[in-house]
Enzyme design. Structure first.
Site, PDB file in Angstrom:
ATOM      1  N   ILE A 287     -15.047  -6.468  -0.854  1.00  0.00           N
ATOM      2  CA  ILE A 287     -14.366  -5.275  -1.375  1.00  0.00           C
ATOM      3  C   ILE A 287     -13.757  -5.552  -2.754  1.00  0.00           C
ATOM      4  O   ILE A 287     -13.151  -6.596  -2.959  1.00  0.00           O
ATOM      5  CB  ILE A 287     -13.331  -4.747  -0.342  1.00  0.00           C
ATOM      6  CG1 ILE A 287     -12.452  -3.652  -0.940  1.00  0.00           C
ATOM      7  CG2 ILE A 287     -12.483  -5.822   0.256  1.00  0.00           C
ATOM      8  CD1 ILE A 287     -11.697  -2.852   0.096  1.00  0.00           C
ATOM      9  N   THR A 288     -13.929  -4.601  -3.651  1.00  0.00           N
ATOM     10  CA  THR A 288     -13.388  -4.759  -5.011  1.00  0.00           C
ATOM     11  C   THR A 288     -12.016  -4.084  -5.115  1.00  0.00           C
ATOM     12  O   THR A 288     -11.795  -3.014  -4.562  1.00  0.00           O
ATOM     13  CB  THR A 288     -14.337  -4.149  -6.069  1.00  0.00           C
ATOM     14  OG1 THR A 288     -14.356  -2.716  -5.946  1.00  0.00           O
ATOM     15  CG2 THR A 288     -15.756  -4.654  -5.927  1.00  0.00           C
ATOM     16  N   GLY A 289     -11.104  -4.760  -5.823  1.00  0.00           N
ATOM     17  CA  GLY A 289      -9.800  -4.165  -6.126  1.00  0.00           C
ATOM     18  C   GLY A 289      -8.875  -4.058  -4.928  1.00  0.00           C
ATOM     19  O   GLY A 289      -8.584  -2.959  -4.443  1.00  0.00           O
TER      20      GLY A 289
ATOM     21  N   SER B 150      -3.850  -3.780  -4.885  1.00  0.00           N
ATOM     22  CA  SER B 150      -2.927  -2.652  -4.654  1.00  0.00           C
ATOM     23  C   SER B 150      -3.694  -1.488  -4.035  1.00  0.00           C
ATOM     24  O   SER B 150      -4.904  -1.575  -3.810  1.00  0.00           O
ATOM     25  CB  SER B 150      -2.275  -2.198  -5.973  1.00  0.00           C
ATOM     26  OG  SER B 150      -3.261  -1.679  -6.837  1.00  0.00           O
ATOM     27  N   GLY B 151      -2.968  -0.406  -3.784  1.00  0.00           N
ATOM     28  CA  GLY B 151      -3.584   0.864  -3.414  1.00  0.00           C
ATOM     29  C   GLY B 151      -4.469   0.851  -2.185  1.00  0.00           C
ATOM     30  O   GLY B 151      -4.227   0.142  -1.202  1.00  0.00           O
TER      31      GLY B 151
ATOM     32  N   TYR C 245     -12.987   9.933 -17.190  1.00  0.00           N
ATOM     33  CA  TYR C 245     -12.777   9.433 -15.820  1.00  0.00           C
ATOM     34  C   TYR C 245     -13.681  10.203 -14.858  1.00  0.00           C
ATOM     35  O   TYR C 245     -14.378   9.616 -14.028  1.00  0.00           O
ATOM     36  CB  TYR C 245     -11.300   9.581 -15.414  1.00  0.00           C
ATOM     37  CG  TYR C 245     -11.033   9.215 -13.956  1.00  0.00           C
ATOM     38  CD1 TYR C 245     -11.146   7.900 -13.514  1.00  0.00           C
ATOM     39  CD2 TYR C 245     -10.673  10.199 -13.027  1.00  0.00           C
ATOM     40  CE1 TYR C 245     -10.917   7.570 -12.180  1.00  0.00           C
ATOM     41  CE2 TYR C 245     -10.434   9.876 -11.694  1.00  0.00           C
ATOM     42  CZ  TYR C 245     -10.555   8.559 -11.276  1.00  0.00           C
ATOM     43  OH  TYR C 245     -10.331   8.237  -9.952  1.00  0.00           O
TER      44      TYR C 245
HETATM   45  N1  LIG Z   1      -5.037   7.292  -5.960  1.00  0.00           N
HETATM   46  C1  LIG Z   1      -5.672   8.430  -5.987  1.00  0.00           C
HETATM   47  O1  LIG Z   1      -5.082   9.507  -5.801  1.00  0.00           O
HETATM   48  C2  LIG Z   1      -7.147   8.469  -6.244  1.00  0.00           C
HETATM   49  C3  LIG Z   1      -7.781   9.710  -6.367  1.00  0.00           C
HETATM   50  C4  LIG Z   1      -9.160   9.758  -6.529  1.00  0.00           C
HETATM   51  C5  LIG Z   1      -9.880   8.578  -6.547  1.00  0.00           C
HETATM   52  N2  LIG Z   1      -9.252   7.371  -6.448  1.00  0.00           N
HETATM   53  C6  LIG Z   1     -10.077   6.159  -6.443  1.00  0.00           C
HETATM   54  O2  LIG Z   1      -9.607   5.258  -5.456  1.00  0.00           O
HETATM   55  C7  LIG Z   1     -10.001   3.928  -5.798  1.00  0.00           C
HETATM   56  C8  LIG Z   1      -8.849   2.978  -5.610  1.00  0.00           C
HETATM   57  O3  LIG Z   1      -7.846   3.244  -6.561  1.00  0.00           O
HETATM   58  P1  LIG Z   1      -6.294   3.244  -6.204  1.00  0.00           P
HETATM   59  O4  LIG Z   1      -5.858   4.644  -6.279  1.00  0.00           O
HETATM   60  O5  LIG Z   1      -6.036   2.448  -4.992  1.00  0.00           O
HETATM   61  O6  LIG Z   1      -5.719   2.530  -7.516  1.00  0.00           O
HETATM   62  P2  LIG Z   1      -4.956   1.145  -7.748  1.00  0.00           P
HETATM   63  O7  LIG Z   1      -3.780   1.020  -6.852  1.00  0.00           O
HETATM   64  O8  LIG Z   1      -4.715   1.080  -9.225  1.00  0.00           O
HETATM   65  O9  LIG Z   1      -6.043   0.050  -7.352  1.00  0.00           O
HETATM   66  C9  LIG Z   1      -7.123  -0.211  -8.180  1.00  0.00           C
HETATM   67  C10 LIG Z   1      -7.627  -1.603  -7.940  1.00  0.00           C
HETATM   68  O10 LIG Z   1      -8.736  -1.814  -8.845  1.00  0.00           O
HETATM   69  C11 LIG Z   1      -8.501  -3.023  -9.542  1.00  0.00           C
HETATM   70  N3  LIG Z   1      -9.131  -3.038 -10.855  1.00  0.00           N
HETATM   71  C12 LIG Z   1      -8.864  -2.257 -11.922  1.00  0.00           C
HETATM   72  N4  LIG Z   1      -9.627  -2.630 -12.969  1.00  0.00           N
HETATM   73  C13 LIG Z   1     -10.395  -3.656 -12.554  1.00  0.00           C
HETATM   74  C14 LIG Z   1     -11.369  -4.477 -13.182  1.00  0.00           C
HETATM   75  N5  LIG Z   1     -11.694  -4.341 -14.475  1.00  0.00           N
HETATM   76  N6  LIG Z   1     -11.970  -5.449 -12.435  1.00  0.00           N
HETATM   77  C15 LIG Z   1     -11.634  -5.632 -11.149  1.00  0.00           C
HETATM   78  N7  LIG Z   1     -10.703  -4.905 -10.508  1.00  0.00           N
HETATM   79  C16 LIG Z   1     -10.086  -3.929 -11.208  1.00  0.00           C
HETATM   80  C17 LIG Z   1      -6.991  -3.117  -9.652  1.00  0.00           C
HETATM   81  O11 LIG Z   1      -6.621  -4.443  -9.987  1.00  0.00           O
HETATM   82  P3  LIG Z   1      -5.289  -4.807 -10.851  1.00  0.00           P
HETATM   83  O12 LIG Z   1      -4.199  -4.994  -9.844  1.00  0.00           O
HETATM   84  O13 LIG Z   1      -5.674  -6.086 -11.532  1.00  0.00           O
HETATM   85  O14 LIG Z   1      -5.021  -3.675 -11.783  1.00  0.00           O
HETATM   86  C18 LIG Z   1      -6.592  -2.693  -8.250  1.00  0.00           C
HETATM   87  O15 LIG Z   1      -6.759  -3.751  -7.343  1.00  0.00           O
HETATM   88  C19 LIG Z   1     -10.535   4.025  -7.232  1.00  0.00           C
HETATM   89  O16 LIG Z   1     -11.948   4.024  -7.185  1.00  0.00           O
HETATM   90  C20 LIG Z   1     -10.036   5.363  -7.729  1.00  0.00           C
HETATM   91  O17 LIG Z   1     -10.881   5.932  -8.717  1.00  0.00           O
HETATM   92  C21 LIG Z   1      -7.900   7.296  -6.311  1.00  0.00           C
END
Ligand SMILES: NC(=O)c1ccc[n+]([C@@H]2O[C@H](COP(=O)([O-])OP(=O)(O)OC[C@H]3O[C@@H](n4cnc5c(N)ncnc54)[C@H](OP(=O)(O)O)[C@@H]3O)[C@@H](O)[C@H]2O)c1
Length: 316
Positions: A26-28, A31-32, A185
């Site tokens: 799993i990537t990322g 957090s989140g 985005y």
């Molecule tokens: N939150 C929402 O409401 C929402 C809505 C629609 C879609 N999404 C989608 O949900 C997914 C998860 O996002 P999230 O909301 O959980 O956000 P998040 O808390 O910011 O988590 C994003 C994760 O991706 C990692 N990441 C960012 N840039 C990266 C890179 N260049 N290489 C490797 N890892 C990287 C971050 O690492 P770091 O800790 O190093 O930054 C973090 O672990 C994403 O695909 C996002 O587009 C979220």
């Protein structure tokens, strides 16, 4: 797909059985939704390989997970920056060398709302580069291992797929003209999910039935997404919204990707996410997806353009 599938509450992780002997990449996960997904998979006994760009945060994540779940959990991490194609290739190679089985690759990591056009070292616009090209390259490289494991590819998209220009800007993939944080985005998330449905076509045409590909999204979830890459104003607005009832926990935001990674016999044609108002919160199941996300001509071209960008052809 029946609309009442999985009952009134929709899909929840209660449906996941024992995952001992299953491996999830799993990537990322620092957090989140990625963190929450990893935690739930580990709690169910799975082996989890996390791909993160920040080794310090990754190590801290392992400490937190062990504090919460105990030292016996099978978790490891590999450094991978999705913004750097060489880093993705190195990480994928390390996985191929050390991880014999992949039951599901979950492409969860992303950045969002980057205020100004920014280029990665490979010369791509940053949101398309991280969210689409990075995850697409990882999938292409790991595909043979996933096929050998009868595995799945799960792509975390966004309802943003429907908020931008609703097609791919082939004549200006780097958005040199009219850059806007939200349009770009949205474009990156549209590209991600279009390639899932195109992959399904390719699998079907090759007679491959043991690999599955799924597209999902977390609705609106309380995560670090905007905090990490958005402008000051976007961060401020999102910070206010985050604690409103229209936004759900990061844990609930992880359900769609967990569902797609583990639920047996899930229809691949679906788009999985919360089904309440605006698809921001609510019971998780398949829901309507606009036809532009499955536009065959655009998807076929996007696949070719994406393979050219990553310099690799999929072996499907
Ligand atoms: N939150 C929402 O409401 C929402 C809505 C629609 C879609 N999404 C989608 O949900 C997914 C998860 O996002 P999230 O909301 O959980 O956000 P998040 O808390 O910011 O988590 C994003 C994760 O991706 C990692 N990441 C960012 N840039 C990266 C890179 N260049 N290489 C490797 N890892 C990287 C971050 O690492 P770091 O800790 O190093 O930054 C973090 O672990 C994403 O695909 C996002 O587009 C979220």
């Amino acid at each position: 797909m029946k609309t009442n599938e999985f009952g009134k509450k929709g899909w929840t992780p209660d449906r996941i059985g024992n995952l001992k002997s299953k491996t999830f990449v799993i990537t990322g996960t620092t957090s989140g939704t990625g963190f929450e997904a990893a935690k739930i998979l580990l709690a169910k006994g799975a082996k989890v390989v996390m791909l993160n760009r920040n080794t310090q945060k990754s190590a801290e994540t392992i400490v937190t997970l062990k504090q919460e779940l105990g030292n016996a959990i099978d978790v490891s991490s590999i450094e991978m920056d999705l913004a750097v194609q060489a880093s993705v290739k190195n990480a994928a190679q390390e996985i191929l060398n050390t991880v014999p089985q992949i039951d599901a690759l979950i492409c969860n990591a992303a950045i969002a709302q980057v205020p100004k056009q920014t280029h990665t070292v490979d010369g791509f616009e940053s949101q398309l580069s991280v969210n689409h090209y990075g995850n697409f390259l990882l999938q292409a490289m790991l595909y043979p291992r996933i096929e050998a494991s009868d595995g799945r590819i799960v792509v975390v998209g966004s309802m943003g797929y429907n908020m931008g220009i609703k097609t791919i800007k082939f004549d200006d993939m780097n958005w040199d003209k009219n850059y806007s944080p939200n349009d770009v985005y949205s474009q990156s998330k549209l590209a991600q999910i279009m390639c899932v449905y195109e992959l399904q076509e390719k699998l079907k045409n090759s007679g491959i039935t043991n690999v599955k590909a799924y597209a999902c999204h977390p609705g609106a979830s309380r995560t670090s997404l905007i905090k990490t890459s958005g402008s000051l104003m976007t961060r401020f607005v999102w910070q206010l919204m985050k604690w409103s009832p229209f936004v759900q926990s990061a844990e609930k935001g992880a359900y769609p990707q967990l569902m797609c990674a583990t639920e047996p016999n899930l229809d691949q044609s679906g788009f999985y996410g919360p089904t309440g108002r605006n698809n921001w919160t609510g019971p998780v199941r398949a829901h309507h997806i606009e036809p532009h996300a499955k536009d065959k001509a655009v998807a076929t071209k996007l696949w070719t353009v994406s393979e050219e960008a990553i310099g690799l052809k999929w072996s499907v």
